[in-house]
Design a protein around this motif. Structure first.
Motif, mmCIF file in Angstrom:
data_model
loop_
_atom_site.group_PDB
_atom_site.id
_atom_site.type_symbol
_atom_site.label_atom_id
_atom_site.label_comp_id
_atom_site.label_asym_id
_atom_site.label_seq_id
_atom_site.Cartn_x
_atom_site.Cartn_y
_atom_site.Cartn_z
ATOM 1 N N ASP A 109 -11.798 1.912 -2.921
ATOM 2 C CA ASP A 109 -11.227 1.446 -1.632
ATOM 3 C C ASP A 109 -12.587 1.326 -0.949
ATOM 4 N N GLY A 133 0.843 -1.222 -0.129
ATOM 5 C CA GLY A 133 -0.132 0.037 -0.036
ATOM 6 C C GLY A 133 0.927 1.507 0.037
ATOM 7 N N ARG A 166 -1.983 0.462 -4.522
ATOM 8 C CA ARG A 166 -2.633 1.868 -4.606
ATOM 9 C C ARG A 166 -1.965 2.231 -6.386
ATOM 10 N N ILE A 175 -6.036 -2.127 2.651
ATOM 11 C CA ILE A 175 -5.373 -2.962 2.178
ATOM 12 C C ILE A 175 -5.055 -4.080 3.096
ATOM 13 N N ALA A 178 -0.868 0.592 4.010
ATOM 14 C CA ALA A 178 -2.371 1.117 3.438
ATOM 15 C C ALA A 178 -3.402 0.336 4.488
ATOM 16 N N TYR A 198 -6.195 5.415 -3.794
ATOM 17 C CA TYR A 198 -6.268 6.153 -2.412
ATOM 18 C C TYR A 198 -7.345 6.938 -2.631
#
Length: 366
Positions: free
Chosen positions: A317, A194, A270, A202, A199, A291
């Motif tokens: 996301d 991520g 991402r 994720i 992230a 993102y």
């Protein structure tokens, strides 16, 4: 030859600038470089470490919502332009190269007023507001995605160059990389990450994927959690990370990313411009999870540029879940011809010669 380079705030603006700086020094050994940034931006730390002379000016951007802050912007921009103009007069560069961020505004505008040739580079499919304004004054605008053309004024002198990638990304041999990672030719290697800090969304989705493939010797998954999320990830997923056939690996950070990318069959990540430039340079298919809080939602624009060309799949996301990610991966792994077509499409979008094309543009405007 003297060159001023400017760009700042985030790594997405700074790393391409540093790549151009290195390219200029490689092509012109006697070139003198000056990087103009801000004291508060990441560039104030990264540029001196790259052994490039650094000077700072004041630069701010407009808030997207009405605020008292916006009333102070013209004053601060004017101060930044005056400081930039003094630096430019003292240094006397042949050209100014900007890669985006608020600091580019005062520097490139000052250069234009002083009749110094300018080139700006836009990394994303949806250009930032600073570059959209500067494109009216720049001698050349280098872009990463053809999708960005429509957002610039008609008189802007645009050139599709792509985004420079690290030389080591292209230098690693796939077979040697897989041998180093102890991957046999028939194993499908999934790489997920991520960004450098990880992230959370994720990290929360990947365990379902890992659990479903933990006993499949034909698949190896390497997940990079990011330093801050590693302990939490391991604590929540001990059984998956420990009780498998050695085909599940989670690490906080990966120093040999070029090797991992060279070995990968599918990447989950991402949709930052630099990441996508590396994926396409290697011809890698991806499952992209933009993102959602990126400025002007530029990561989704980047992802859609590849999805449109069948080089990647996308999961927003807000729609990401472990089950959704697993179903997407399972579908792709069960269809090797689809993966191969995605890989070919990704390769077509790559620009391995991006740096050389940007350097050629610089020499042309000089």
């Amino acid at each position: 030859m003297r060159v001023v380079i400017t760009g700042g705030g985030t790594g997405g603006h700074i790393y391409p600038a540093l790549a151009v700086a290195r390219g200029i020094k490689d092509r012109h050994r006697q070139a003198e470089l000056l990087y103009i940034g801000t004291e508060s931006g990441l560039e104030s730390d990264l540029v001196p470490k790259a052994c490039i002379s650094f000077s700072a000016i004041t630069a701010v951007g407009l808030k997207r919502k009405m605020s008292l802050h916006n009333l102070t912007v013209p004053w601060k921009v004017t101060g930044g332009m005056l400081r930039a103009a003094k630096l430019l007069r003292d240094f006397s560069p042949r050209v100014v190269v900007g890669t985006g961020g608020y600091v580019c505004g005062p520097v490139v505008l000052a250069a234009a007023l002083l009749k110094i040739p300018t080139l700006i580079h836009e990394q994303n499919a949806f250009p930032g507001i600073t570059n959209r304004i500067l494109s009216r004054f720049a001698d050349r605008v280098a872009v990463t995605f053809s999708e960005s053309f429509k957002y610039f004024p008609k008189r802007a002198k645009l050139k599709l160059t792509g985004l420079p990638v690290r030389t080591e990304i292209l230098a690693v041999d796939r077979e040697k990389a897989r041998a180093s990672l102890k991957l046999s030719p028939e194993i499908k290697f999934l790489l997920s990450f991520g960004g450098s800090q990880g992230a959370r969304s994720i990290n929360q989705a990947v365990p379902v994927l890992m659990s479903n493939f933990s006993n499949d010797p034909g698949v190896h998954i390497l997940h990079i959690t990011g330093p801050r999320g590693y302990d939490e990830f391991i604590e929540a997923n001990k059984s998956i990370c420990m009780d498998n056939h050695g085909n599940i690996t989670a690490v906080p950070y990966l120093y040999n990313m070029p090797e991992a990318l060279a070995a990968a069959d599918l990447v989950i990540c991402r949709a930052g411009a630099a990441t996508l430039a590396e994926l396409t340079a290697r011809g890698l298919p991806g499952i992209l999870i933009p993102y959602p809080y990126a400025s002007e939602n530029h990561q989704e624009h980047n992802a859609r540029a590849l999805v449109k060309r069948d080089a990647a799949e996308m999961i927003l996301d807000r729609e990401l879940s472990g089950e959704a990610l697993y179903e997407k991966v399972k579908e792709l792994l069960a269809n090797p011809s689809r993966l191969n077509k995605m890989s070919e499409a990704s390769k077509k979008q790559g620009h391995p010669t991006a740096l050389e094309e940007i350097l050629d543009c610089i020499e042309e405007i000089i």
